[in-house]
Each structure stands twice: as C-alpha cells, then as structure tokens.
Design a protein around this motif. Sequence first.
Motif, PDB file in Angstrom:
ATOM      1  N   ALA C 231       0.792  -1.185  -0.057  1.00 39.22           N
ATOM      2  CA  ALA C 231      -0.078  -0.034   0.082  1.00 39.22           C
ATOM      3  C   ALA C 231       0.887   1.012  -0.144  1.00 39.22           C
ATOM      4  CB  ALA C 231      -1.030   0.100   1.012  1.00 39.22           C
ATOM      5  N   THR C 232       1.959   1.150   0.615  1.00 43.46           N
ATOM      6  CA  THR C 232       2.805   2.261   0.826  1.00 43.46           C
ATOM      7  C   THR C 232       3.442   2.844  -0.394  1.00 43.46           C
ATOM      8  OG1 THR C 232       3.427   1.590   3.003  1.00 43.46           O
ATOM      9  CG2 THR C 232       4.874   3.264   1.782  1.00 43.46           C
ATOM     10  N   GLY C 233       3.418   1.623  -1.367  1.00 43.26           N
ATOM     11  CA  GLY C 233       4.112   2.033  -2.717  1.00 43.26           C
ATOM     12  C   GLY C 233       3.032   2.270  -3.648  1.00 43.26           C
ATOM     13  N   ALA C 234       1.811   1.711  -3.424  1.00 47.48           N
ATOM     14  CA  ALA C 234       0.825   2.046  -4.351  1.00 47.48           C
ATOM     15  C   ALA C 234       0.248   3.522  -4.292  1.00 47.48           C
ATOM     16  CB  ALA C 234      -0.307   0.993  -4.030  1.00 47.48           C
ATOM     17  N   GLY C 235       0.129   3.857  -3.235  1.00 49.41           N
ATOM     18  CA  GLY C 235      -0.308   5.358  -2.786  1.00 49.41           C
ATOM     19  C   GLY C 235       0.109   5.540  -1.520  1.00 49.41           C
ATOM     20  N   PRO C 236       1.250   6.480  -1.442  1.00 52.68           N
ATOM     21  CA  PRO C 236       1.767   6.755  -0.401  1.00 52.68           C
ATOM     22  C   PRO C 236       0.968   7.836   0.554  1.00 52.68           C
ATOM     23  CG  PRO C 236       3.313   7.292  -1.915  1.00 52.68           C
ATOM     24  CD  PRO C 236       2.084   6.867  -2.653  1.00 52.68           C
ATOM     25  N   VAL C 237       0.234   8.674   0.010  1.00 60.05           N
ATOM     26  CA  VAL C 237      -0.929   9.355   0.735  1.00 60.05           C
ATOM     27  C   VAL C 237      -2.206   8.638   1.368  1.00 60.05           C
ATOM     28  CG1 VAL C 237      -2.282  11.759   0.578  1.00 60.05           C
ATOM     29  CG2 VAL C 237      -0.106  11.338  -0.586  1.00 60.05           C
ATOM     30  N   ALA C 238      -2.543   8.010   0.353  1.00 58.75           N
ATOM     31  CA  ALA C 238      -3.751   7.178   0.625  1.00 58.75           C
ATOM     32  C   ALA C 238      -3.356   6.229   1.611  1.00 58.75           C
ATOM     33  CB  ALA C 238      -4.061   6.318  -0.388  1.00 58.75           C
ATOM     34  N   ALA C 239      -2.134   5.320   1.734  1.00 56.18           N
ATOM     35  CA  ALA C 239      -1.780   4.631   2.843  1.00 56.18           C
ATOM     36  C   ALA C 239      -1.634   5.458   3.957  1.00 56.18           C
ATOM     37  CB  ALA C 239      -0.319   4.116   2.264  1.00 56.18           C
ATOM     38  N   ASP C 240      -1.262   6.687   4.125  1.00 57.32           N
ATOM     39  CA  ASP C 240      -0.858   7.348   5.196  1.00 57.32           C
ATOM     40  C   ASP C 240      -2.263   7.428   5.979  1.00 57.32           C
ATOM     41  OD1 ASP C 240       1.276   8.327   6.852  1.00 57.32           O
ATOM     42  OD2 ASP C 240       1.926   9.416   5.262  1.00 57.32           O
ATOM     43  N   LEU C 241      -3.317   8.064   5.158  1.00 61.32           N
ATOM     44  CA  LEU C 241      -4.691   8.257   5.549  1.00 61.32           C
ATOM     45  C   LEU C 241      -5.341   7.029   5.770  1.00 61.32           C
ATOM     46  CD1 LEU C 241      -5.813  10.880   2.882  1.00 61.32           C
ATOM     47  CD2 LEU C 241      -5.479  11.357   5.254  1.00 61.32           C
ATOM     48  N   ALA C 242      -4.830   5.832   5.387  1.00 63.89           N
ATOM     49  CA  ALA C 242      -5.577   4.758   5.919  1.00 63.89           C
ATOM     50  C   ALA C 242      -4.686   4.353   7.170  1.00 63.89           C
ATOM     51  CB  ALA C 242      -5.331   3.563   4.963  1.00 63.89           C
ATOM     52  N   HIS C 243      -4.020   5.286   7.692  1.00 61.23           N
ATOM     53  CA  HIS C 243      -3.474   4.919   9.099  1.00 61.23           C
ATOM     54  C   HIS C 243      -2.146   3.884   9.073  1.00 61.23           C
ATOM     55  CE1 HIS C 243      -6.181   7.794  10.831  1.00 61.23           C
ATOM     56  NE2 HIS C 243      -7.138   6.911  10.331  1.00 61.23           N
ATOM     57  N   ILE C 244      -1.562   3.852   7.895  1.00 62.84           N
ATOM     58  CA  ILE C 244      -0.331   3.153   7.717  1.00 62.84           C
ATOM     59  C   ILE C 244       0.770   4.099   7.799  1.00 62.84           C
ATOM     60  CG2 ILE C 244       1.140   1.732   6.074  1.00 62.84           C
ATOM     61  CD1 ILE C 244      -1.429   0.913   4.660  1.00 62.84           C
ATOM     62  N   SER C 245       1.753   3.481   8.670  1.00 61.02           N
ATOM     63  CA  SER C 245       2.744   4.724   9.097  1.00 61.02           C
ATOM     64  C   SER C 245       3.812   4.335   8.025  1.00 61.02           C
ATOM     65  CB  SER C 245       3.546   4.298  10.340  1.00 61.02           C
ATOM     66  OG  SER C 245       4.692   4.745  10.383  1.00 61.02           O
ATOM     67  N   THR C 246       3.794   5.165   6.984  1.00 59.86           N
ATOM     68  CA  THR C 246       4.694   4.723   5.837  1.00 59.86           C
ATOM     69  C   THR C 246       6.018   5.121   6.347  1.00 59.86           C
ATOM     70  OG1 THR C 246       4.431   7.081   5.267  1.00 59.86           O
ATOM     71  CG2 THR C 246       3.013   5.609   4.069  1.00 59.86           C
ATOM     72  N   ARG C 247       6.412   5.775   7.194  1.00 60.05           N
ATOM     73  CA  ARG C 247       7.748   5.914   7.641  1.00 60.05           C
ATOM     74  C   ARG C 247       8.193   4.623   8.308  1.00 60.05           C
ATOM     75  NH1 ARG C 247       8.940  11.044  10.778  1.00 60.05           N
ATOM     76  NH2 ARG C 247       8.774  11.788   8.696  1.00 60.05           N
ATOM     77  N   LYS C 248       7.463   3.922   9.042  1.00 57.85           N
ATOM     78  CA  LYS C 248       7.853   2.653   9.474  1.00 57.85           C
ATOM     79  C   LYS C 248       7.937   1.795   8.457  1.00 57.85           C
ATOM     80  CE  LYS C 248       5.284   2.114  13.318  1.00 57.85           C
ATOM     81  NZ  LYS C 248       3.941   1.680  14.202  1.00 57.85           N
ATOM     82  N   VAL C 249       7.303   1.797   7.683  1.00 56.69           N
ATOM     83  CA  VAL C 249       7.466   0.906   6.205  1.00 56.69           C
ATOM     84  C   VAL C 249       8.977   1.036   5.716  1.00 56.69           C
ATOM     85  CG1 VAL C 249       6.501   0.141   4.112  1.00 56.69           C
ATOM     86  CG2 VAL C 249       5.192   0.573   5.861  1.00 56.69           C
ATOM     87  N   TRP C 250       9.026   2.301   5.384  1.00 58.37           N
ATOM     88  CA  TRP C 250      10.438   2.525   4.799  1.00 58.37           C
ATOM     89  C   TRP C 250      11.509   2.422   5.744  1.00 58.37           C
ATOM     90  CZ3 TRP C 250      12.499   5.608   0.651  1.00 58.37           C
ATOM     91  CH2 TRP C 250      11.500   5.769  -0.233  1.00 58.37           C
ATOM     92  N   VAL C 251      11.438   2.595   6.911  1.00 65.82           N
ATOM     93  CA  VAL C 251      12.637   2.084   7.879  1.00 65.82           C
ATOM     94  C   VAL C 251      12.655   0.487   7.581  1.00 65.82           C
ATOM     95  CG1 VAL C 251      13.410   2.223  10.290  1.00 65.82           C
ATOM     96  CG2 VAL C 251      12.384   4.006   9.206  1.00 65.82           C
ATOM     97  N   THR C 252      11.682  -0.123   7.933  1.00 64.31           N
ATOM     98  CA  THR C 252      11.709  -1.641   7.793  1.00 64.31           C
ATOM     99  C   THR C 252      12.272  -2.082   6.576  1.00 64.31           C
ATOM    100  OG1 THR C 252       9.703  -1.442   9.066  1.00 64.31           O
ATOM    101  CG2 THR C 252      10.222  -3.435   8.941  1.00 64.31           C
ATOM    102  N   VAL C 253      11.605  -1.577   5.616  1.00 64.34           N
ATOM    103  CA  VAL C 253      12.046  -2.452   4.398  1.00 64.34           C
ATOM    104  C   VAL C 253      13.632  -2.084   3.918  1.00 64.34           C
ATOM    105  CG1 VAL C 253      11.824  -2.059   1.801  1.00 64.34           C
ATOM    106  CG2 VAL C 253       9.927  -2.200   3.056  1.00 64.34           C
ATOM    107  N   TYR C 254      14.089  -0.986   4.201  1.00 62.66           N
ATOM    108  CA  TYR C 254      15.444  -0.481   4.189  1.00 62.66           C
ATOM    109  C   TYR C 254      16.574  -1.507   4.879  1.00 62.66           C
ATOM    110  CZ  TYR C 254      15.523   2.699   0.338  1.00 62.66           C
ATOM    111  OH  TYR C 254      15.297   3.226  -0.866  1.00 62.66           O
ATOM    112  N   ALA C 255      15.989  -1.487   6.143  1.00 67.87           N
ATOM    113  CA  ALA C 255      16.523  -2.608   7.271  1.00 67.87           C
ATOM    114  C   ALA C 255      16.664  -3.807   6.437  1.00 67.87           C
ATOM    115  CB  ALA C 255      15.998  -2.422   8.477  1.00 67.87           C
ATOM    116  N   ILE C 256      15.541  -4.542   6.312  1.00 70.28           N
ATOM    117  CA  ILE C 256      15.594  -5.805   5.638  1.00 70.28           C
ATOM    118  C   ILE C 256      16.313  -5.999   4.600  1.00 70.28           C
ATOM    119  CG2 ILE C 256      14.063  -7.511   4.794  1.00 70.28           C
ATOM    120  CD1 ILE C 256      11.723  -6.479   6.233  1.00 70.28           C
TER     121      ILE C 256
END
Lengths: 340, 513, 356, 428
Positions: C231-256
């Motif tokens: 979702a973060t990739g598909a629509g960053p803004v929409a994802a944020d509005l859907a209460h997905i912490s896109t930042r957390k996603v970014w941190v996690t993905v790069y860590a992984i």
Amino acid sequence: MSTTNHPALTPVPDPGPQTTATTAPRRSLRSLFARHTYLFALGLALALLVANLVNQPNFGATSQLANLAPLGIAAMASVPSIMSGRGGIDLSISPLMTLSALLYATQLHPIGLGGYVALPVLMVTGALVGTLTGLLIVVGRLQPIVVTLAMFFVLTGVDLKLAPSPTTVSGTWMANFAGSMGPVPGGLVALAIPVAVWLLITRLTTYGSLLRSVGGNDVTAFTSGVPVGAVRVLAYAMGGAMAAVGGLVLIGLASTAEAGTSSAYTLIAIAAVALGGIPLQGGGGGIANALAGAAAIYLLQSLLGVLQVSQTWLQVIYGALLISAVLFGAIAARELKAGR
Amino acid sequence: MATHPLTAEPDTVLAVDGLRKHFGPTVALRNAGLRLLPGEVHALVGENGSGKSTLVKILSGVHRPDVGSMEVGGRPFAPRMPAQALRAGIDTVFQEVLGVENRTVLDNLWLGADGLLRPVSRDAGRRAKAEKILTALLVTPPPLDIPFGALQLSDRQTCCITRSLLRDPKVLILDEATSALDYDTRTRLFSLLKERAAQGMSIVLITHRMDEIREIADRVTVLRSGETVATLDADWDHDEMIRLMTGGAHLVQDTVRVAADAADTAERPVVQRVRGSRLRPGGAPCDAVFRQGEIVGLAGLEGHGQDEFLRLLLGHGDTEGVVRIDGDREHRVTDPRRARDLGIAYVPRDRRGESILPWFSILDNFAIATAGQDVRRGLLSGRSAEKRFGHYVERLNIKYGRTSDAITTLSGGNQQKVVIARWLASQPKVLLLNDPTRGIDVGAKRDLYRLLRELSRLGLTVVMLSSEVDEHVELMDRVLVFREGSLAAELAHEELSRERLVDAFFGGAAVTA
Amino acid sequence: MMTTQQDSLSAAEAAPGVDAATSGADSAEVRPTPSAGQWLLSLQRRFPLVQVLLTVAVFAWGAATMPGFLEPTSIRSVLVLCALAGLASIGQTLVVLIRGIDLSLAGFIVVGAVTVTRFSDVPGVPLPVMLAVAVACGATAGGLVGYMCHRFAIHPIIVTLAAGSIAVGVTAVLSGGGYGAGAPGWATRLSSPMSSTFGIPVPPVVVIWVLATAVVSVLLHRTLPGRRLLATGAGPVAADLAHISTRKVWVTVYAISAALAVLAGVVLAGFAGNVDNRLGNPYLFLSIAAVVLGGTAFGGPGSYTRTTVGVLLLTVVSTVLVGMGFQEADQQILNGVVILAAMAVYGRERRLRDQV
Amino acid sequence: MNRSTHRRARTRVVASSSGIVLTVLLAGCGGSSGSVGNGAAGGGTTEAKGKASADCGQVPTIAPKDPDGAVKELPAELQKAYNAYGEEVFASAWRDRKALGRPAKVGFSYLPTSNAYAAAVVKQLEASFAKAKADGLVKGKLVKRIMTDPATMTPAEQIRGYNELVDSGVDVIYVTPLSGDAMVAAVDAAGKKGIVTVALSSTIRSKYAVNVAENSYLNIAEPTALVAEQLKGKGNVAVVRGFQGLSAETIGYKAVKDVLAACPDMKVIGEVNGAYVPPVAKGELLKFLSSHPQKIDMVAQLGVMGSGVYAAFESTGRDTPKVVDAGASASSLASWEKLAADGYETAGTGGNGTQQAKAWFDVGMLVLQGAGPKVGTITREPSVITKDNLADYLPQGAKPSDLGEVKDGEPWMPEEYLAQFFDNPAKN
C-alpha cells in the motif's frame, strides 16, 4: 519524494496569501536561498575550496579545473532530463561520454578530424543518441529509468565493441582541455561549452521556460498547448550533446580512450545533481546547481586526498560527508519552504 | 420558452453533432451536440456526470471523439491535441485550476503562447497586456514575478482565465472556472466577458449556478447523461431547467429525504465538539457541536476555511478545543491516529491521489484500513474480507465484476462507494466526508444519499463538505457556512434554500450560529 | 525519480476509466467484454507471461542447439547462478515496491562476505553470533537510511550510494584492510552445484532460494505487514490516510534489504571461495535489471516471483550467449535490448491526456 | 628453446608476478578500467613484428620495439627478457642525471588496494621508505595520493592526484598506474621539471618514466607453452579472458593465440570473460561448462584467475584440466598441490608484491643517485612454476580458499640483477 509530502495533512498553501501575494517577496537571505537553490552547494564548494587551498599551497587551478570538467559535465548533462519531470533521469550519460571519446579516438582522429572539428560532430552524435532515448521514453511511454538503464547496457556494449583495448591519441587538439587555451584554462573552456549550449537554448529561446513548466506541471503545459513530448525529447538530446563534450575532456586528460570508463560517472553525476539541490521530481533547478554540486563532490574528494586520509577510513569519511551534505541540503530546503 | 432543434445556422462559429465517447467500460458521451453563434455567451448545464467536462475536453483537443462531427467556422475540426484546438481559436479554462506552481505568474499567463525554440520575446507588451486584464479582473492584481504557487485559489483561477483571454480566442470555454472566484472578481469577469462577447468572441460557460446563467447567458444547452437534451433561450424557466437536467426528480428523492426536525436533533447527545479553535492563524475562533445521527454540511466558496475545519475535526491544526464526546467521557482529538481510535473516519476529496490504491484490487482497497480483522493464523484471509465487503455491497449498491479486479476498472462513483465502505468498515461514530459526490454520476449520488440517511438514522454522525449547493439544500440537517477562514453562519434545515446559502457564501444577511 | 511513477502497469487501459469518471462521465452503459488483446494485457499484469515465455523459448533453443545443456550438472550450475542473483535481489525488489532504490546492496554484500571469511575464527566468538552481529549492524544502517530518506524527503539514490561506500569502508577498517582466510567449507558447500541437500540432489543454495521465494511471496501478499508495504508503494498518501505509518514501512524495508544483502554476502563468499571488496559489484546492476525485467514497477504492482522470473531470464540468456561464444560486448547490448523488449510489451505509462 | 625452457624452469627458482596482477585487480574495481602499457589503435601491438614462428610448446621469438636501440646495448642474457615485449622500450631520459646530493622528497600515487597483492606493495613501499629515511636517502613524509571513490576510478582521476604530487614539489614519484598510456603526458610534463617517475607493473611510454615491469607477453606465453607441451600438443582448450579493454589483456590474449597457433591439434572450444576476478571467472565458466560437456584438457587463463578456474571445475565435479596458472596465488597453488597427488601437472607463474615493491623502490633511489639507467623499462624473464619447484611458492598449509600470495622464492630483481641496467650502480 511524494511519499512524504501529504496534501491532506500539510498546511493549506498559506493563510493570508493575499498579503504575500500582493507584496513583492522579501529580499531576505532566506528568499535569496529560495530563489537560488544552488547557493547551498556553492557555499559548501567554496568552503571546501578554501580548505583545499589551505592544505595545498600550490593548488594548480588550471589542472584542477581540467580534472573537475568530466564530473562537472556529466552532472550538467544529467540536468535537462531530470528537469523534464515524470521521473526523468538519464543513466546512460556516462557510457555516452565514453562513446564520444571512443568515436573520436577510433573513427574521427584516424581520418584526420582530430581538431576542434570533432567537437560539433560528436555533439551532434550525442544529441542523436539522446534523441533516441527520449523518443523511446516519450513515444514508447516507458519509465525513463528503465529505458536509460537499457541504454546504459547497450552503450557500454557498443563502447567495448568500438575499442576492445584502450586507444591512445596523444598530442591531439583535445589535449588543450587538460592544459590551457591561450590564457584560458582548458578545463574552463570545456565546462563553458555545455554551459553555453544550455544558456543559448534556455535563455535565448522559449525552451527554458517550457522545460521548467513541463517539469513542474506537464498537464498544465499540455492543455496550454505546449508540445510536451518534443520538450522532453529535446531535453534528452541536450543531455547527449553535453555528454559528448565530457568524453573529449577525458581524452584530453588521459590521452587515451577506454571502454572501461563507461560506468564511472553514472551514479556520482546524479549524486552531484542531487547535492546541487535539483529536485529529482523535476521542474526546478538549473545547470548552476549541477556545477556547484559537482564542484563540491570533486573538492571533497580532492581534500580527502590532500589530507592523506588512510585508505581504510577514506570511504567511510567520504560516504559520511556525502550523506551529511545531502541531509543539510534537504533540511535547508525544507526550512526555506516553511519560511516562504 | 422554446427548445431549439439542433439545426445548422448560417453563421455558427462552432457546430458539434452526435459526439460519442467512451472510456474503457464507461460511456461519457452518447449523443452530444452544440451550436455556438458568434458573440454569444452560451451556458452548458447538466448534473455532474452528464458529460459536460468530456464534451469540453473533446472540444479542447484533450480527447478525441469515437464518432461525431465538429466544425469551426464551417471547416471540419478534429484537434489531436490542445495545441491544435488553440490554433483553431478554441481556448479552454479547465475545471481543475491548472498552473505551474514553481513558475512566475507572468510565465503562467503566457504559457504555451509561443512554440518550442522561438526566440524569447522580451517585449514589455506582454507585461502590459497581462496587467491590463488582471487589473480589469482583480482589485489587487498580484505582482507578475511571484511564483504561481504563492497565489490563493481565487487568484490562481483568475490567472488561468486571464491566460486564455490574453490569447483572444474565437471561442472561450470556461469549465466551472468561476467556482473558485470570489464574488467581486466574478462580477468583474462577467462584465469583461460581456464586453468581449460584444466584440464577437463566443463564450461557452459551464456552471452550476443558476444565478450566473441568468445573469450572463444568452442561450443554454442542457446535457443529461451524455446527451444534449435541449438548447434554451435566455427566457428559460427554473423548474423546466431542473426537469431537463435531472429528467424529473430532485437530486435527493423524497423517499430518502427525512427532514430530521430540529427539536428531535436538539436532544440527541453531542458526539463531537469544537470550541474556540482557529482555522487559520489570526482567524476568528469557531465553535460547533455535532450530535449523534445528524448530517451536517460544510459549505462556502472554495478555499474559505471549510477544508481546514474538516481537517480540524480529523485532528489536524489547532486541535486544542476539539473533543470527541462518548456518553459522559470527553476525549481530546489530538491527531489523526487518535481520531481514528475515537471512531472518527475520514473520506478524502482527491480520490486518485488520497483514497484509492490504484493497482490494488477492489477487495484490497476496501480492506486496507481494517485488514487487521482479516488475519487468520497470521495470514490475511481473503474470505474474511469478502464476507465483510459483502455487507456493504448491496447497502451501497456497488457495481463490480469480480472483487479481484483492479479498482481502476470501476467508474468514479463505484470507486467512491468502495472507499466509503472502507471507512464504514471501521465502525466509525463520526464520518467525515470531503466532497464525496464530486464528479460521480447521478445514480451513485442517489445511492450515497440514501446510505448516508440510513446511517444517520442508525446513529452515525455525518459531517460532509460539499461544493454543490443543491446537496446542502436537500440532504443536510444543518449547514455550516464558512467565509474567509472562519465559521460565518449556521443554517438549520428548515431555513435552507439556495438563495439563503449563496447569500451566506457572500456574507449577506447571515443567520449567525 | 521513481516516486512520480503512477501505476504504470494498470494505467494502460484502466486509468482512462477513472478519469472519465472523475471528469464526470456517466457509467450507465458498460461496453461488451474487452478484446483478446486486452485480456492478454490483463493477464500479463497479473503474471509475467512474456518473460516466462521468453525464458522457456531461450532455454529450449539452448537445449536444442547445445549438447549437454540439459545434463543435471549443467542445470544445477545454472540454477546456482540464478539462486545467487535471486538472493541478492530480494531486498531490491522490496525497496522498488515502495518507490525506492537501493545502491548500498554491493556494500552490504561485502560486509557479509568479510564477516564469514575474516571473522569466522575470532576466538571466543562463535560464527553464528558474529553473523548475527553483522546482520544486526546491516539492519540498523539500512533502517537509518530508510528513516533519513523518508523523514527528510531525500532521494534514496544518493543516500544508499553513500551508505554502501561506508559499509565497505567500515569492513575494511575492522578487518584492517586484510581479507583473511577463505570461506569455511560449509559456506562453500552451500553453493557448489555438486553438493546436495538432505539427499535431494539439489545444491542447498537453490533450496534456500526456492524457500526464500515462497516465504517472501507469502509475507508480501498474504500478511498484514506485506499488505502495508504494498500500500505504501501503491499510494503513499492514501496509505498514510489509511493509518499506515509509511515511515515505519520505509525504515523496515531498508533495514530488511540491508540485512538480506549481508546474508547474501555470506552465500556469495562461499561461492567465491575468497573475498575482496568488489565481490558485490556485479550484483548491483544485476539486481536492478532483474527487478525491472521481471516487470515490477516502482511503487508496484510487482512481486518477488516476478523478480525470480527476471533472474531466470537474465541468467538463461547469458548462459546461452556464453555457450554460443558471444563476447562481453554483445552480451551487454543484448541485455539492454531484452529489457527494452520486455518492457515495451506492457510497461506503459498513463497518457498525458488521461490526466487532465 | 624447448630444452632451454626446461633448464630455466629447473635451474632458476624465480618468483615472478605478472605485471597485470596489480593493475587489473584494481582495475576491475568499481567496474572501472585501467590499461596497462601500450595499445595504440586497438592494442595487439606485437602483431606488427614477425609472426609467431615456433614449434608447438615453444614461445615464439619476437623482437621488441626498440626505437632507441637501448635494448641492443644490454647484455644478451638480459635481452632475452625483452622478447616480444608489448610496449616500446625507450632509452631513459635520466641516464645522465646527476646525483641529487640531498635527501629526496618522495611522492606515491597508488590505487585503492582491493587485494592482498596491492596491500603488500603499499606496505613494502612504506617500509622501504622508512629504511631509506634511516639511511638519509629521503626526507619528510611519504606524500601519498589515492583515489577517493573507487566507483569513479578513472585514469583522469589518478592523473589529478599525480599532478598534485608534482605541484607539491617532490623529487620522485612512485606510481602504480591505472593506465600507463594515460600517464604519458603528465609524466613528460613532470619529467621536464626534473621529477623522476618510477612505475611499477605497467609501462608508461615516456622517456621520463622508469618502468619496473613484468613482461606481460612471456608471463602468459611461457606457462601456456609448457602446458601445451605437457599435452603433447593435443586437446581442447578454453580461454578465460581478463578484463577486456585492458591492453595487458590484449597482449596476454595474443600470447595464448601465438603459442596455440603452433599447435594444430589444440582446439580452442570457447572463451569466457573472467574480468581478472576469480569469482566472476568461476561464474562464467559454470555457464560455459553447462553448454560444453566435452572433455577440456587445458584452460588458458590470462592471469590471477587460477583459483576461480579450479573452483569452477571442482564444484561441477568434472575432472580438472591443466590450468595455466599465470599470476598464481596461494589458493590456486593449493588446488594444484591437492591434485598433484594423483599425478596432476601444469605450469604457472608466481610472485608477490613485497619483493616487487622492494626492487621498485631501489630503482627509484638508484636513478636519483645518478646511477644512470641504460633503458627506460626494466623487465625480467618471467619464472615458471612447475611441479618441480611448486613447493618453493606454496605457503605452508595453504588452503584452496586462501587469499594470500605465493611465497617469495628467489628474489625478484635482486640488486645485482638491477645493477646490470645501470651505468654506474656502484654509487649505491
């Protein structure tokens, strides 16, 4: 990055735009920085320059300029494509530089086109390659990064085919780039050529304004009757033409042309552009940004060399400085946005 | 009042016949036609979704019709891109305000005026011309050298109109271009338009405002679901017009419309309250309460504060005085996440940009905000999501092929329904909608109204920002009107009428809250 | 750069539908079922059909024209090469799916490799612990990168570039510039085409790869975190509005991504036998090429299975080219052409006119 | 020639490390390239001179390009070392240079070290410098220049560092060039200012440069010839090429071609690109093998990739062919030894950075003391590793996975050897 700014959540344009709209922008330092995004990189570069001069009494401006030229040109060549927006970027600049060097060494020089005649010829060739890239992107509606990555592979291959082993072309006219042309440092001339191309096309013609508009909001441009596709293609063509010059400087410096340098400037050039403060989503910035960014990176490398940093630490420090530079740049930029 | 048959007149500037256009599954135009006389102001009306914008986009060369003929000055006209339409003298100001934010006002005004690689024209003439028109339109014209982005909405819109006027086209098309203009600018614009029309420029005006049509239009062409149903002369009659536009019926059918009487609502418990919060720094503090099960509209000319207010309820900005009241417990709404936990759901305005996940399937788009409920043994269960989705499919009357299809295969209306279903699934107590019916077709609208009514009856509080006056008049229990960044008036259902509302927009004798 | 890419795949015919609607079209009528071409396109959108067909075709050709192409050892060694490239491009896939890019890959590969070669016999510290430490460090660094990119809206291209250089540098500092002994036997056995896994005559690395593919695919498409990532990739803004912490996603993905690169480094060290700091270089562009060729768009749609197919295609093609005695130059050119060809089939952007 | 080869192999226990080792190992770095020595218009410089005229298993004799007749002056024994030398050999501009008469200021321009060999070179040079300082030959600190960013490592980059050294007023610059050709202009300029440039491993074709270099041609040709002989001139050959685009690679490739040209029954069944990086060589070979089931008798690798070749064959379980182990490493020799038990035999060339760097530094010092080099390029006959002297190179307990270099063996260009290249070395 569109991932972070958030239409719904970022403050609405601004409360009393009426006021800011009607009064001319304040001539404050802040607005100055806002208008000239390259100032940050420029400042950085100047600081590094001083540091260099201090640690290196005889800095040899001429040769330094000549050595800066390839990176500077590679960075400048990356600018138009990035400015054209929609994820525009050209990863094939570096191999294209090498290509022009090899064409010069293996094709033109042998048939006696060793002089400055080669310059326009190769710039046209570069422009043609760029046009091809641009057409693939615009007509094929493919992601620029995909197309240019493919072009990167293709051109690298072509380079290898052209010169299976390094080709020496010593004592050519191009050597002047490394030295000086009359009173003028050759490096300066080399850098001046792309700048001239850029200024001629963007300042004297309407193209500059169009390019920025297309990069800023291509839909608007399209509905206002701007030939968006043509603007984009031309951007890549310009990049190609500039890159060609870079290749010749490489010859001037090393008096050899080798396929091996194909990938050398690919990433560092984009890094320079980013450091120069050009938004990678397009529309903003200009060639000055690229130059400033390239100069900063060049001088950083040079300084680390002068300081005799042990090789093991070199990369660590280099990377760290690179990051912090971009970080400061980004923070500064956001500060300015807030300030406007 | 006569309805003209679409017979060719000798000196038509623009003649359009039998246009048909479809996009993927949806049909935008079935049989659209238009006759434009030199020097006339021609209103093009129709409900949202009747195909006005599509017709305009075809005229302006953005889209090309599937079938149908177009003539300009008697010569066939088939623009492949806007540039060609412009060359033919047809200039359009589009609904969405279109400007390059990072360029100066002047650049925006003359954008596209000169082709690729022409020598830059440094003539001060341009400046002069631009200033001339801007001063004609605005009391305080913006300096030409500041970035377009720094302008406020009304001024941006004005600039877009100016851009077209500067080209002095044969035909000027204004697609709801007046919606964002403040009152004063609009009147100035109209006088200028009349002037130009007198000089022979033909003007196509698309607007929802009957008063505007009255004021300026010589003739009116009515579109209904992609078809030209009539062209009326200036002496048209209001009800007749509505009938033609809606094909009868009011926007909100009486069956749906249950006028929740004031007395009743007054007793209902307050679920959310705003006290003394400022929408903008320096703006007047505003107070408001929202009771269980009422539908409250947020109205006002675009950019006058209603958006900020909605975002305030969602927990952005000066949330000091924003509380969510649950029985006798009060919780401050500090930020969006908190708001969500407190049962406040938000349906954004920009569907593509802020709501849908473009390549996600219908089901995934529905489930994204509540996917946590579908986790079975650590994995997301499609069946569970299907089941939950099922509840809303018939309630919202969502039309789709398979739930696994990409959301983008749905029409705008159905996309919006899915998005709303997404938020209803989170069992909210308060539902905030930001202009949810913008650009969705009539059918979908009706379904939506019905649903909102039903939900409110079940006790859900609905706060809905809408740019359509009729919506307020016919759907809302109460309407909060905003002007210049603060809450200007509050109109109860019984005192609602287009006139009162529009009046309140422009700060007329408002019933202060 | 890639952040501006809008649903480039689904755009081709679907997007206009939306815009028709948003621009106020009436969806009363629905047109008859789409043409065969559209059907194929939609299929292609779900599954990298073209790439698979290409792979099969090239493989068949190789089998037909070259003796011994089908021998077990041959297939095994090709599979090993695929597995190495595949494992190296897991992280890249995830990063691309959230509209990022990871150039630090090569650097972190070296970290892993040096850990297993140089620090495999540190007295008192068992290798597993050592590896855990290395992975943890990698993850931390990666997470930091993700955070910076998201928090300050910096384009990942330059941050990851620098991070990679730092990673190599740090390992050089820690290992005192030396490159130590070679990889331990077990690491070498992982990727030796002849070795078998629990009796199955397949090299462990291939098994690992297959497992990884399965695991990553499930995590990505069947779990909550995976859904949030997409979702973060598909629509960053929409994802944020859907209460997905896109930042957390970014941190996690790069860590992984970084952590996986470190692990890949271990395997690669085993394959290489001995390590120097250029070990990772070939896999940087390779990973990007594989992702792109697989048909994963920046911000999605996409999947690791697509990358897997991309890897297979690239490897099979180059194997056949080598077999037919093509020189490096021709291989490079053909790489480019293959990418263009595969993308040209379907990787289209939305038309400008559809965005008015 | 045949016999002589054997004799040499037996009698002389010489360690030699191919010049390409250093440069190309670094050159591979960051996908950037360098070039060693000549390469005028497409490399392959030796083509000019007479074609390979030898029997199978012999190294063709090709007169070196000796424009100044400098080589002719050398004793016959030394001239052999210049057989088929890739680049022109000039007379040195420093032949009549007066002694410096004061401690010298020394500059050092090198490339990021990415392997044991390069690391050893740097280490030894610093050691030699320290020693020379103790002897009062040099003063101050060793002024170093290195490329900051391996990703942008281009000849131009190195020249910049070199020029900075020149400006910093050193008397001599030790350089490990990324590209010999690229340096020429810069070195000439420096030379005119009286600055001596001493290059290791790759030839700078300037009379102001004193090159201490391996003979890239012989380095490949001799072991290849030996292996061809072991095979009785029959069998299938696979060639593992180096980083294409380097002239050392071109020269080495030419060497292989020339040697095999004399062996009608040896068939080259294919070539792969090893890029001088063992893992890459291994990977490419695996691809190659999967489409070439037939028996392979000989793998001619163009230097330093021996370990990769062994690894490839071992991992596929096919019997290992004779690997021409030019630029051998501890790893490759260990693999060889493991196989030697069941009568496996091949040939290679070895050597390590330490001994090379030592000779390299001495040459520079000699020049500064006005010893008067007779020739601008000092080279030597590569020494061959055979099963007889394998033990002398193989480090104790070396494993196939080791990264280390081979053992010293006999000194590489010992003082008395160097002395023959100078008019008056006595001063030293």
